[in-house]
Design a protein around this motif. Sequence first.
Motif, PDB file in Angstrom:
ATOM      1  N   ILE A  22     -32.956  20.400 -48.602  1.00 19.32           N
ATOM      2  CA  ILE A  22     -33.637  20.968 -47.299  1.00 19.32           C
ATOM      3  C   ILE A  22     -32.984  22.115 -46.882  1.00 19.32           C
ATOM      4  O   ILE A  22     -33.673  23.257 -46.477  1.00 19.32           O
ATOM      5  CB  ILE A  22     -33.673  19.975 -46.294  1.00 19.32           C
ATOM      6  CG1 ILE A  22     -34.617  18.583 -46.886  1.00 19.32           C
ATOM      7  CG2 ILE A  22     -34.175  20.521 -45.074  1.00 19.32           C
ATOM      8  CD1 ILE A  22     -34.579  17.544 -45.845  1.00 19.32           C
ATOM      9  N   ALA A  23     -31.591  22.042 -46.729  1.00 21.80           N
ATOM     10  CA  ALA A  23     -30.987  23.155 -45.939  1.00 21.80           C
ATOM     11  C   ALA A  23     -30.273  24.090 -46.884  1.00 21.80           C
ATOM     12  O   ALA A  23     -29.565  25.150 -46.541  1.00 21.80           O
ATOM     13  CB  ALA A  23     -29.862  22.416 -44.973  1.00 21.80           C
ATOM     14  N   GLY A  24     -30.147  23.863 -48.377  1.00 20.62           N
ATOM     15  CA  GLY A  24     -29.534  24.665 -49.270  1.00 20.62           C
ATOM     16  C   GLY A  24     -28.082  24.546 -49.427  1.00 20.62           C
ATOM     17  O   GLY A  24     -27.217  24.853 -50.308  1.00 20.62           O
ATOM     18  N   ILE A  59     -31.519  22.178 -58.282  1.00 22.54           N
ATOM     19  CA  ILE A  59     -32.372  22.774 -57.370  1.00 22.54           C
ATOM     20  C   ILE A  59     -32.455  24.366 -57.605  1.00 22.54           C
ATOM     21  O   ILE A  59     -33.377  24.895 -57.251  1.00 22.54           O
ATOM     22  CB  ILE A  59     -31.355  22.702 -56.088  1.00 22.54           C
ATOM     23  CG1 ILE A  59     -31.410  21.323 -55.310  1.00 22.54           C
ATOM     24  CG2 ILE A  59     -32.201  23.762 -54.978  1.00 22.54           C
ATOM     25  CD1 ILE A  59     -30.535  21.194 -54.413  1.00 22.54           C
ATOM     26  N   MET A  60     -31.387  24.727 -58.356  1.00 24.67           N
ATOM     27  CA  MET A  60     -31.518  26.370 -58.718  1.00 24.67           C
ATOM     28  C   MET A  60     -32.803  26.711 -59.706  1.00 24.67           C
ATOM     29  O   MET A  60     -33.512  27.656 -59.297  1.00 24.67           O
ATOM     30  CB  MET A  60     -30.550  26.583 -59.608  1.00 24.67           C
ATOM     31  CG  MET A  60     -29.949  28.165 -59.865  1.00 24.67           C
ATOM     32  SD  MET A  60     -28.574  28.672 -60.554  1.00 24.67           S
ATOM     33  CE  MET A  60     -28.634  27.541 -62.379  1.00 24.67           C
ATOM     34  N   SER A  61     -33.176  25.716 -60.322  1.00 27.11           N
ATOM     35  CA  SER A  61     -34.400  25.760 -61.122  1.00 27.11           C
ATOM     36  C   SER A  61     -35.572  26.025 -60.307  1.00 27.11           C
ATOM     37  O   SER A  61     -36.634  26.395 -60.729  1.00 27.11           O
ATOM     38  CB  SER A  61     -34.548  24.681 -62.383  1.00 27.11           C
ATOM     39  OG  SER A  61     -34.856  23.338 -61.683  1.00 27.11           O
ATOM     40  N   LEU A 201     -26.782   5.907 -62.583  1.00 31.44           N
ATOM     41  CA  LEU A 201     -27.291   5.441 -61.161  1.00 31.44           C
ATOM     42  C   LEU A 201     -27.190   6.543 -60.132  1.00 31.44           C
ATOM     43  O   LEU A 201     -28.230   7.057 -59.435  1.00 31.44           O
ATOM     44  CB  LEU A 201     -26.932   4.265 -60.609  1.00 31.44           C
ATOM     45  CG  LEU A 201     -27.459   3.037 -61.323  1.00 31.44           C
ATOM     46  CD1 LEU A 201     -26.683   1.851 -60.367  1.00 31.44           C
ATOM     47  CD2 LEU A 201     -28.987   2.889 -60.925  1.00 31.44           C
ATOM     48  N   ILE A 202     -25.759   7.354 -60.262  1.00 35.38           N
ATOM     49  CA  ILE A 202     -25.526   8.596 -59.399  1.00 35.38           C
ATOM     50  C   ILE A 202     -26.480   9.758 -59.777  1.00 35.38           C
ATOM     51  O   ILE A 202     -26.943  10.235 -58.864  1.00 35.38           O
ATOM     52  CB  ILE A 202     -24.155   8.787 -59.683  1.00 35.38           C
ATOM     53  CG1 ILE A 202     -23.225   7.733 -59.078  1.00 35.38           C
ATOM     54  CG2 ILE A 202     -23.839  10.163 -59.090  1.00 35.38           C
ATOM     55  CD1 ILE A 202     -21.748   7.782 -59.632  1.00 35.38           C
ATOM     56  N   GLY A 203     -26.837   9.975 -61.106  1.00 38.41           N
ATOM     57  CA  GLY A 203     -27.540  10.821 -61.684  1.00 38.41           C
ATOM     58  C   GLY A 203     -28.990  10.529 -60.828  1.00 38.41           C
ATOM     59  O   GLY A 203     -29.936  11.566 -60.431  1.00 38.41           O
ATOM     60  N   LEU A 204     -29.738   9.667 -61.038  1.00 37.65           N
ATOM     61  CA  LEU A 204     -31.043   9.024 -60.641  1.00 37.65           C
ATOM     62  C   LEU A 204     -30.841   9.378 -58.872  1.00 37.65           C
ATOM     63  O   LEU A 204     -31.958   9.725 -58.652  1.00 37.65           O
ATOM     64  CB  LEU A 204     -31.117   7.717 -60.773  1.00 37.65           C
ATOM     65  CG  LEU A 204     -31.560   7.267 -62.237  1.00 37.65           C
ATOM     66  CD1 LEU A 204     -31.818   5.961 -62.530  1.00 37.65           C
ATOM     67  CD2 LEU A 204     -32.922   8.071 -62.708  1.00 37.65           C
ATOM     68  N   MET A 205     -29.943   9.011 -58.174  1.00 41.82           N
ATOM     69  CA  MET A 205     -29.668   9.225 -56.972  1.00 41.82           C
ATOM     70  C   MET A 205     -30.002  10.639 -56.675  1.00 41.82           C
ATOM     71  O   MET A 205     -30.468  10.932 -55.490  1.00 41.82           O
ATOM     72  CB  MET A 205     -28.484   8.696 -56.162  1.00 41.82           C
ATOM     73  CG  MET A 205     -28.377   6.920 -56.252  1.00 41.82           C
ATOM     74  SD  MET A 205     -29.829   6.449 -55.228  1.00 41.82           S
ATOM     75  CE  MET A 205     -31.114   5.933 -56.265  1.00 41.82           C
ATOM     76  N   TYR A 211     -35.783  15.163 -55.142  1.00 41.66           N
ATOM     77  CA  TYR A 211     -37.393  15.117 -54.653  1.00 41.66           C
ATOM     78  C   TYR A 211     -37.670  14.672 -53.322  1.00 41.66           C
ATOM     79  O   TYR A 211     -38.683  15.243 -52.890  1.00 41.66           O
ATOM     80  CB  TYR A 211     -37.734  14.014 -55.857  1.00 41.66           C
ATOM     81  CG  TYR A 211     -39.172  13.550 -55.806  1.00 41.66           C
ATOM     82  CD1 TYR A 211     -40.111  14.388 -56.428  1.00 41.66           C
ATOM     83  CD2 TYR A 211     -39.669  12.521 -54.840  1.00 41.66           C
ATOM     84  CE1 TYR A 211     -41.652  14.056 -56.385  1.00 41.66           C
ATOM     85  CE2 TYR A 211     -41.175  12.246 -54.882  1.00 41.66           C
ATOM     86  CZ  TYR A 211     -41.889  12.984 -55.726  1.00 41.66           C
ATOM     87  OH  TYR A 211     -43.151  12.801 -55.546  1.00 41.66           O
ATOM     88  N   THR A 212     -36.987  13.928 -52.767  1.00 39.20           N
ATOM     89  CA  THR A 212     -37.219  13.451 -51.452  1.00 39.20           C
ATOM     90  C   THR A 212     -37.071  14.531 -50.609  1.00 39.20           C
ATOM     91  O   THR A 212     -37.931  14.748 -49.580  1.00 39.20           O
ATOM     92  CB  THR A 212     -36.298  12.278 -50.938  1.00 39.20           C
ATOM     93  OG1 THR A 212     -36.648  11.043 -51.749  1.00 39.20           O
ATOM     94  CG2 THR A 212     -36.630  11.812 -49.690  1.00 39.20           C
TER      95      THR A 212
END
Length: 248
Positions: A22-24, A59-61, A201-205, A211-212
């Motif tokens: 959201i904020a970068g 996020i960069m992508s 699990l950390i990667g999924l979070m 995404y959220t």
Amino acid sequence: MTTGLLIVVLGAVFIGAIAQRIAGLGFALLISPFLVIILGSHGGVLMVNICGLVSSLLIMSRVWRDVDWSMYRWLAIPAVIASVPASAAAVYLPAAPLAVTVGAVVLVALSISLLLQRTSLVLTGNVSKAVAGFASGITNALAGVGGPAVSVYALLSRWPQRPFAATLQPFFVTIAIVTLTSKLLLDPGQVPPFQPWAWALIGLMIVGGIYTGEKLQRFIRDDQARLAVIVIAFIGAAAALTKGLIDL
């Protein structure tokens, strides 16, 4: 690590990834103090570096077209120069002083950011960019938080939010790679001893948080996003500072 503590880690990573999208920035600000408390100073900061690298890469992508590559170079080159010696210092610093450093760096940087929002001063020129990058490289290596220095620069230079948030992603990727490489070469035993399923699990979070954050971004103004990051980061930094002072 107990199941309860792992849940706290996963929750912190998820919230940090939302803030980052959201904020970068905000990933390290939010989770660094909490992970230092849970994993210890060295393991916590290294964990922040690892998760920050992954989140910024993802996020960069998504924001590639908005990256200001000229600004990136002026920030990244001094940051890399600063990261190597600061990473070496971080490996050998005692745990309690490092915890105090984590908390104090975040608290001071956030306080300065809040105060400087009201000033009429406008930074110009490349020297200020280089200074911001150099300071960010040091704080990222020592405390896992590279955002405050460049955030202060963004406020004082009136850098628009969209290119600011986009440019920080390759910048964070660069300093995270340098910092992680330096630290792991000096002390490979710093990596938190998570099981493979816990790392998954950390990667999924991280993915779920990004995404959220992308879905929430359309409903949240930039000033609201930054305020939320600042409030939570203040709480976490105060907790880490208190723990470090108790352990001294």
